[in-house]
Design an enzyme around this catalytic site. Structure first.
Site, PDB file in Angstrom:
ATOM      1  CG  ASP A   9       4.060  -2.948   2.046  1.00 34.82           C
ATOM      2  OD1 ASP A   9       3.555  -1.767   1.637  1.00 34.82           O
ATOM      3  OD2 ASP A   9       4.657  -2.927   2.907  1.00 34.82           O
ATOM      4  CG  ASP A 103       0.937   1.391   2.281  1.00 41.80           C
ATOM      5  OD1 ASP A 103       0.260   0.939   3.146  1.00 41.80           O
ATOM      6  OD2 ASP A 103       1.998   1.701   2.389  1.00 41.80           O
ATOM      7  CD  GLU A 104       1.043  -3.085   5.118  1.00 40.53           C
ATOM      8  OE1 GLU A 104       1.926  -3.678   5.636  1.00 40.53           O
ATOM      9  OE2 GLU A 104       0.170  -1.955   5.827  1.00 40.53           O
TER      10      GLU A 104
END
Lengths: 404, 368
Positions: A9, A103-104
């Site tokens: 993350d 973003d993960e």
């Protein structure tokens, strides 16, 4: 053998990317906003977060709280490019990668960890490489399912690396507030609190019948979540997706039908193009509208054919909006195609249909080579290039699954 | 209104209209039928606004003239169960009372005045055609007709009359395949007429035609067709719109011709089709010197292949097809042999019967 799952993350992703692009922003409190006309902060740097700035805060509020904050207008291309590049790093460690949001990403390293010296080693390597290549800090959570991997990453933020083993899970969960768990939002969290359930430990000890009677079918799942049992496996792009969707917060609130049409056309093209890329045709078009007041709703319509044709999707979406009669200016629009099935390759008996198909495919291949919207429909000419903020669930490649 | 009617007469009348009345409840009155009771003759009307049937009904006794309008399925269910003749009475403007033997029913009825009017047809042209000929044309084209296609004109069969050529042609297509069947016919006008009969009306007409064998007069107006089938009058509202130019679609210069035994060809496609993908029914046909190979595979289930001997010498060719489309076309045909005309992997193919050259089935391949 138990699975080993890593969640990577990015810390304050949009803000970190902006800080990397502009060294003068590094180490300073910055907030990313959608456009100069937008007021909501979509991402804040860690420096800003330390001063109390939160994602979703109004820019005036932020200025009051922290007068020295620097507001930066976000640039989606930077983020999507970074996201695609990050996926290349992940692919060095395992082929089983699910880029869950911009973003993960989840990595299933069950079968590959021995090649790299173990899970913790992979976690450390990933962090190092991301820092070296992009200058961004990432939080890495490792565990035996996605639920715990996500928790491990969340509680180790920022710049963390945390492993939760099967044995550790009960003690970690015992005093963990329930709303820290992935999948328990404010709504369910508050309802649980009203029942006196504040920690995961308590949740795991509740009886299934009790939870079922209050939450219906997800009650059973809640109990398992409290015990740290996660049944989700890392999704590769092999399964047929249920829907393909795009939404965006507009650079400014709009109510003019011309503006709405332009944005819907762009969204329809993005959706249709993704359908074509994966050879998926859909028969239900949905439109999401969020008003200025944040009132959000979805309307859908079934079309009597399976399609990935931009114009059919566009016409259906506009048809839906025309029926709604907008009550307020719109801040977010979304278009989704569902009821998907694979393209069987059956050609049409009518030459013009096959010609149109060929035209669309040629446009796609030009856009693949020279970038999105290099060739486009003339009705696009009106739209400015710079458009709003993408939804966090957006992914640069692959299909968005909404059944998670 | 009060009548006495025999069980069998009412049962037959109601079963005839079950296909017409609307099952969806968007307009409740369309699930009802209208019975007009007069001493000079009683008439039953059923319509879904697209298709309509009007037929005389024999009563045992007319006690009082009038009309009633009641649910067709409900009354059908009742009539099927009762054992004796029925006495039907319309009471209080809202109920139908039925007595049969010692059984009594009271069912809700609608106001007969609200029942849709039977349209009057103007400016009509008429043609003479035998009922078996019309039936066979519908049977050969109805399968290919679109269902709920957004290209509205495709949701019906095209009836194309060419006065100058004395020709009648019926066409059905869903965009992936097309069937056309032509016949010589005696026409007393020189113009060209193209009408589109909705799929549902064509299916209903097919059902009604199966029961009769007679010369028919088909009346065509701008918006309707009307036929007298025995004692019944059948009416259908036409689809407005332009039908695609079907003649352009029928390939004229496919240079590779194979004659196939129809039964054998159907057998091989059925055998291999079992393993084709559930939704696309895709099979691959490879043609080479003297052999036709057929393959199907579904990555998640498995694969199958089979071979048959053919008379062919030419360049090898591979094509993908929806097995269901080929089977449907072959099962409508009747002769021993069929001709399969091909050109290349992506061009339309033509299936024709050796015995009936006027029936053509165009199948568009799948990309493989």
């Amino acid at each position: 053998m138990p699975k080993t799952i890593i969640l990577v993350d990015m810390d304050a992703f949009f803000a970190s990317v902006e800080q990397q692009c502009n060294p003068s922003l590094r180490g300073r409190p910055i907030g990313v906003i959608g456009s100069d006309k937008r007021t909501v902060i979509t991402a804040a740097s860690y420096e800003a977060k330390a001063l109390g700035i939160k994602t979703g805060m109004n820019k005036f509020e932020a200025k009051r709280l922290c007068p020295e904050i620097i507001l930066v207008i976000g640039n989606n291309r930077k983020y999507t490019h970074t996201c695609s590049e990050l996926a290349k790093i992940y692919a060095r460690y395992t082929p089983d990668v699910e880029v869950y949001s911009i973003d993960e990403a989840f990595l299933d390293i069950t079968d590959t960890q021995h090649l790299f010296g173990g899970a913790m080693e992979i976690g450390a390597q990933l962090k190092k490489e991301i820092k070296k290549t992009f200058g961004i800090n990432a939080s890495v959570g490792i565990s035996h399912n996605k639920l715990l991997a996500k928790l491990a990453s969340d509680i180790s933020k920022p710049d963390g690396l945390r492993y939760i083993s099967m044995e550790d899970a009960p003690s970690v969960l015992e005093d963990m507030p329930t709303d820290k768990l992935w999948g328990i939002g404010r709504g369910i969290g508050n309802r649980l609190k009203l029942m006196g359930i504040t920690t995961c430990g308590q949740l795991g000890r509740m009886s299934e019948t009790f939870l079922r009677s209050h939450f219906g079918i997800i009650g059973e799942r809640l109990k398992e979540m409290g015990q740290g049992i996660g049944s989700f496996s890392v999704l590769k792009e092999t399964a047929i997706a249920k829907s393909i969707g795009h939404s965006m917060t507009l650079p400014k609130d709009i109510i003019n039908m011309r503006d709405i049409e332009a944005h819907i056309l762009k969204l329809s093209e993005m959706v249709a193009r993704r359908g074509r890329l994966y050879n998926l045709l859909g028969e239900v078009v949905s439109v999401v509208i969020r008003y200025k007041s944040f009132k959000t709703f979805t309307r859908q319509k079934k079309i009597n054919t399976h399609t990935y044709d931009t114009h059919i999707i566009y016409d259906t979406a506009i048809g839906i909006i025309k029926v709604i009669r907008l009550a307020e200016p719109v801040r977010l629009l979304g278009v989704t195609l569902s009821g998907l099935r694979e393209d069987s390759g059956q050609m049409s008996i009518f030459n013009e249909c096959n010609k149109k198909d060929a035209l669309i495919k040629s446009m796609d291949s030009i856009n693949d080579k020279y970038g999105e919207f290099t060739v486009s429909w003339a009705s696009y000419l009106d739209i400015r290039r710079h458009l709003g903020v993408i939804s966090p669930a957006w992914r640069p490649s692959g299909l968005r699954r909404t059944d998670v | 209104m009060k009548i006495k009617i025999s069980k069998n007469e009412l049962l037959k009348s109601l079963s005839d209209i079950q296909g017409i009345i609307e099952k969806k409840t968007t307009m409740p009155i369309l699930s009802h039928f209208l019975m007009d009771v007069k001493h000079v003759g009683c008439t039953l009307y059923a319509t879904d606004l697209g298709t309509g049937i009007k037929k005389p009904v024999q009563m045992l006794e007319i006690i009082e003239e009038g009309a009633f309008c009641v649910s067709a399925t409900r009354l059908y269910d009742i009539v099927r169960e009762v054992q004796e003749d029925l006495t039907i009475e319309y009471v209080d403007q809202e109920w139908i009372k039925i007595m049969s033997g010692r059984a009594n029913y009271r069912i809700a009825a609608l106001n007969p005045d609200d029942y849709p009017l039977w349209p009057t047809i103007e400016d009509e042209k008429s043609i003479k055609i035998s009922s078996p000929a019309l039936l066979s044309m519908i049977e050969k084209t109805i399968n290919c007709t679109g269902e709920n296609d957004p290209r509205y004109a495709l949701n019906g069969v095209l009836l194309h009359l060419q006065g100058d050529l004395k020709r009648i042609t019926m066409v059905g297509t869903d965009g992936h395949r097309l069937s056309s069947v032509s016949k010589e016919i005696d026409l007393d006008f020189a113009d060209e007429i193209k009408i589109i009969i909705p799929r549902k009306a064509a299916i209903e007409l097919k059902k009604q035609l199966m029961e009769i064998d007679q010369e028919l007069i088909l009346n065509i107006s701008k918006n309707h067709i009307k036929l007298n089938l025995g004692d019944r009058e059948f009416l259908a509202k036409l689809i407005e719109g332009t039908y695609p130019n079907y003649d352009q679609v029928i390939p004229k210069n496919n240079d590779k011709l194979i004659y196939l035994d129809r039964e054998n060809f159907m057998g091989i496609i059925r055998r291999v089709g079992v393993m084709s993908k559930e939704k696309s029914h895709a099979v691959r046909i490879d043609i080479q010197d003297g052999l036709l190979n057929i393959f199907a595979n579904d990555p998640e289930i498995g694969e199958a292949n089979d071979v048959m001997d053919i008379e062919y010498s030419g360049e090898p060719l591979s094509l993908g097809f929806n097995a269901k489309y080929i089977l449907e076309a072959l099962s409508i045909m009747t002769g021993k042999n069929v001709a399969f005309e091909l050109k290349d992997t992506l061009s339309p193919t033509l299936l024709t019967e050796e015995v009936d050259k006027d029936y053509k089935c165009v199948l568009m391949p799948m990309r493989i």
